[in-house]
Write an enzyme that holds these catalytic residues in place. Structure first.
Site, PDB file in Angstrom:
ATOM      1  N   HIS A  29       0.795  -1.230   0.000  1.00 28.32           N
ATOM      2  CA  HIS A  29       0.000   0.000   0.000  1.00 28.32           C
ATOM      3  C   HIS A  29       0.829   1.282   0.000  1.00 28.32           C
ATOM      4  CE1 HIS A  29       1.029  -0.101   4.253  1.00 28.32           C
ATOM      5  NE2 HIS A  29       0.701   1.173   4.314  1.00 28.32           N
TER       6      HIS A  29
HETATM    7  C1  UD1 Z   1      -1.870   5.507   6.167  1.00 26.99           C
HETATM    8  C2  UD1 Z   1      -0.514   5.932   6.742  1.00 26.99           C
HETATM    9  C3  UD1 Z   1       0.490   4.786   6.587  1.00 26.99           C
HETATM   10  C4  UD1 Z   1      -0.033   3.507   7.183  1.00 26.99           C
HETATM   11  C5  UD1 Z   1      -1.407   3.192   6.583  1.00 26.99           C
HETATM   12  C6  UD1 Z   1      -1.993   1.952   7.200  1.00 26.99           C
HETATM   13  C7  UD1 Z   1      -0.071   8.348   6.556  1.00 26.99           C
HETATM   14  C8  UD1 Z   1       0.744   9.374   5.870  1.00 26.99           C
HETATM   15  N1  UD1 Z   1       0.014   7.096   6.054  1.00 26.99           N
HETATM   16  O1  UD1 Z   1      -1.677   5.309   4.775  1.00 26.99           O
HETATM   17  O2  UD1 Z   1       1.686   5.135   7.251  1.00 26.99           O
HETATM   18  O3  UD1 Z   1       0.864   2.462   6.910  1.00 26.99           O
HETATM   19  O4  UD1 Z   1      -2.283   4.305   6.811  1.00 26.99           O
HETATM   20  O5  UD1 Z   1      -3.073   1.474   6.480  1.00 26.99           O
HETATM   21  O6  UD1 Z   1      -0.737   8.668   7.514  1.00 26.99           O
HETATM   22  N2  UD1 Z   1      -8.998   4.821   2.012  1.00 26.99           N
HETATM   23  C9  UD1 Z   1     -10.247   4.275   1.976  1.00 26.99           C
HETATM   24  N3  UD1 Z   1     -10.844   3.961   3.159  1.00 26.99           N
HETATM   25  C10 UD1 Z   1     -10.248   4.165   4.363  1.00 26.99           C
HETATM   26  C11 UD1 Z   1      -8.965   4.735   4.381  1.00 26.99           C
HETATM   27  C12 UD1 Z   1      -8.351   5.060   3.211  1.00 26.99           C
HETATM   28  O7  UD1 Z   1     -10.819   4.062   0.933  1.00 26.99           O
HETATM   29  O8  UD1 Z   1     -10.850   3.826   5.403  1.00 26.99           O
HETATM   30  C13 UD1 Z   1      -8.307   5.135   0.733  1.00 26.99           C
HETATM   31  C14 UD1 Z   1      -8.651   6.482   0.189  1.00 26.99           C
HETATM   32  O9  UD1 Z   1      -8.653   6.401  -1.185  1.00 26.99           O
HETATM   33  C15 UD1 Z   1      -7.481   7.330   0.646  1.00 26.99           C
HETATM   34  C16 UD1 Z   1      -6.327   6.342   0.541  1.00 26.99           C
HETATM   35  O10 UD1 Z   1      -6.914   5.095   0.933  1.00 26.99           O
HETATM   36  O11 UD1 Z   1      -7.304   8.474  -0.120  1.00 26.99           O
HETATM   37  C17 UD1 Z   1      -5.171   6.671   1.414  1.00 26.99           C
HETATM   38  O12 UD1 Z   1      -5.568   6.769   2.779  1.00 26.99           O
HETATM   39  P1  UD1 Z   1      -4.675   7.618   3.806  1.00 26.99           P
HETATM   40  O13 UD1 Z   1      -5.223   7.541   5.176  1.00 26.99           O
HETATM   41  O14 UD1 Z   1      -4.420   8.968   3.276  1.00 26.99           O
HETATM   42  O15 UD1 Z   1      -3.275   6.883   3.789  1.00 26.99           O
HETATM   43  P2  UD1 Z   1      -2.912   5.315   3.767  1.00 26.99           P
HETATM   44  O16 UD1 Z   1      -2.396   4.974   2.441  1.00 26.99           O
HETATM   45  O17 UD1 Z   1      -4.023   4.486   4.321  1.00 26.99           O
END
Ligand code: UD1
Length: 380
Positions: free
Chosen positions: A225
């Site tokens: 991811h």
């Molecule tokens: C975040 C953390 C990362 C951690 C990961 C665990 C930061 C900078 N990164 O990354 O260190 O390893 O969480 O999973 O804080 N999304 C959904 N549903 C959700 C959450 C996210 O669909 O419940 C999708 C969305 O498209 C979103 C993307 O995932 O834009 C990224 O989510 P985000 O929380 O920004 O960062 P992660 O990649 O999950």
């Protein structure tokens, strides 16, 4: 460094902040320990604790399901931040978390890990003169392209209590000019959670193995991811061509993060799925059960490098660096990056019975939360 009571009453008021999936797994033993220590009216002082969920992760499978499984109490506040760019996410958390701090006036804010929620909450608390405790401090990949690295470095600069998991973290913090007095080598709260659930995690007759028709030690598990692996079309395509090849030798199960699913869709990547099973994010126990029963794991996650080390499962980390070097020095971890030759070579080594042997890092013994709360109590 003392935590000064901000209130006339005796109980210390702590706010625990969580935002993303790995945070929930790390905070569970802390909340449990706080609740136990409050019930224990003996030598220890009472602590009251409020849980703030920033809403960074919001899908039921990424959030609510984990709270339920790990029996974490319902958050007292959900800031409902959701997805967005780094600036937007961090800024929105700061605006909303400041309101909570003004209302609650806590003695200490506890943050975990390295996600945007960690840094945003620490900044708010530090500027309000509220003490900050950072659990899992000091880890460094020395790669400032990773948003997590920025979150780690900045959080550690403003934290008052730095709870570390491994010796490299102590060295890193001292090198950054942080006082030795603020650093506490306590072990790993993520491993507290793992050890608590060890028997169901190791179960070889689990429903999840049956659901996917997998047999212990006859499949590999993949997670992916990191923006550096999935946000670039060419890189994600190259990686999946390697995974497809490996899946012809051994089946691969891939519980996919929503971010990765989005990127796969966007890039138009067509994955041949015969032997490469793609599934939605799994629950904590199901995911670890699949890890514990696998032949090996390929991952770019931070926590999984640690979990495989404790479980003695070979781990090929799809990154060129790790902020958790103890998993390489004493654990089962090997860095393979995105190098297809290296990945394939290490897979062959494992299948030929030449996997790395593991030792358990110091203090990864299931008692880390107890150590942390004892230290906090002592300083109040
Ligand atoms: C975040 C953390 C990362 C951690 C990961 C665990 C930061 C900078 N990164 O990354 O260190 O390893 O969480 O999973 O804080 N999304 C959904 N549903 C959700 C959450 C996210 O669909 O419940 C999708 C969305 O498209 C979103 C993307 O995932 O834009 C990224 O989510 P985000 O929380 O920004 O960062 P992660 O990649 O999950």
């Amino acid at each position: 460094m003392k935590i000064k009571a901000r209130h006339k009453h005796d109980a210390m008021k702590i706010i625990c902040v969580v935002g993303a999936r790995p945070n929930f797994i790390k905070i569970a033993p802390i909340i449990e320990e706080i609740n136990n220590s409050s019930r224990n009216s003996g030598r220890r002082r009472n602590i009251t604790c409020k849980i703030v969920h920033t809403g960074q992760h919001y899908d039921y499978k990424m959030s609510g399901a984990i709270f339920k499984e790990l029996e974490i109490p319902k958050p007292d506040y959900n800031l409902g931040i959701g997805s967005g760019s780094h600036g937007l996410q961090t800024g929105k958390i700061m605006i909303e978390f400041e309101k909570v701090c003004l209302k609650e006036d806590p003695d200490l804010v506890l943050v975990v890990g390295d996600v945007n929620s960690t840094l945003a909450a620490s900044l708010v608390a530090a500027k309000m003169n509220i003490k900050v405790g950072h659990i899992e401090a000091g880890l460094r990949s020395f790669d400032r392209n990773m948003p997590e690295e920025i979150n780690r470095v900045l959080t550690d600069q403003i934290a008052d209590y730095l709870f570390v998991t491994e010796p490299s973290a102590i060295k890193n913090l001292l090198n950054e000019g942080i006082s030795r007095k603020k650093i506490f080598y306590v072990g790993n709260v993520m491993i507290d959670t793992l050890l608590k659930h060890k028997s169901s995690i190791k179960d070889q007759n689990s429903q999840i193995l049956k659901k996917f028709g997998l047999r212990p030690r006859e499949y590999a598990l993949l997670t992916l991811h990191r923006p550096s692996n999935v946000d670039d079309e060419e890189k994600i395509k190259k990686l999946f061509s390697v995974f497809e090849r490996i899946s012809q030798i051994i089946p691969i199960i891939f519980p996919a993060h929503p971010r990765t699913i989005d990127q796969i869709r966007r890039s138009g990547l067509k994955i041949k799925t015969n032997n490469l099973i793609i599934t939605e994010p799994l629950g904590y126990l199901d995911n670890l059960n699949l890890i514990a029963n696998s032949k090996f794991v390929m991952t770019d996650s931070g926590g999984i490098q640690e979990e495989t080390t404790v479980l003695g499962i070979p781990c090929l980390t799809l990154r060129t660096n790790t902020e958790r070097p103890v998993t390489i020095d004493v654990g089962t971890n090997i860095l393979v990056g995105r190098n297809s030759g290296k990945i394939t070579r290490e897979v062959k080594n494992i299948l030929a019975g030449r996997a790395k042997k593991n030792k358990i890092p110091k203090y990864w013994d299931g008692k880390t939360a107890r150590r942390i709360i004892a230290i906090i109590n002592k300083h109040y």
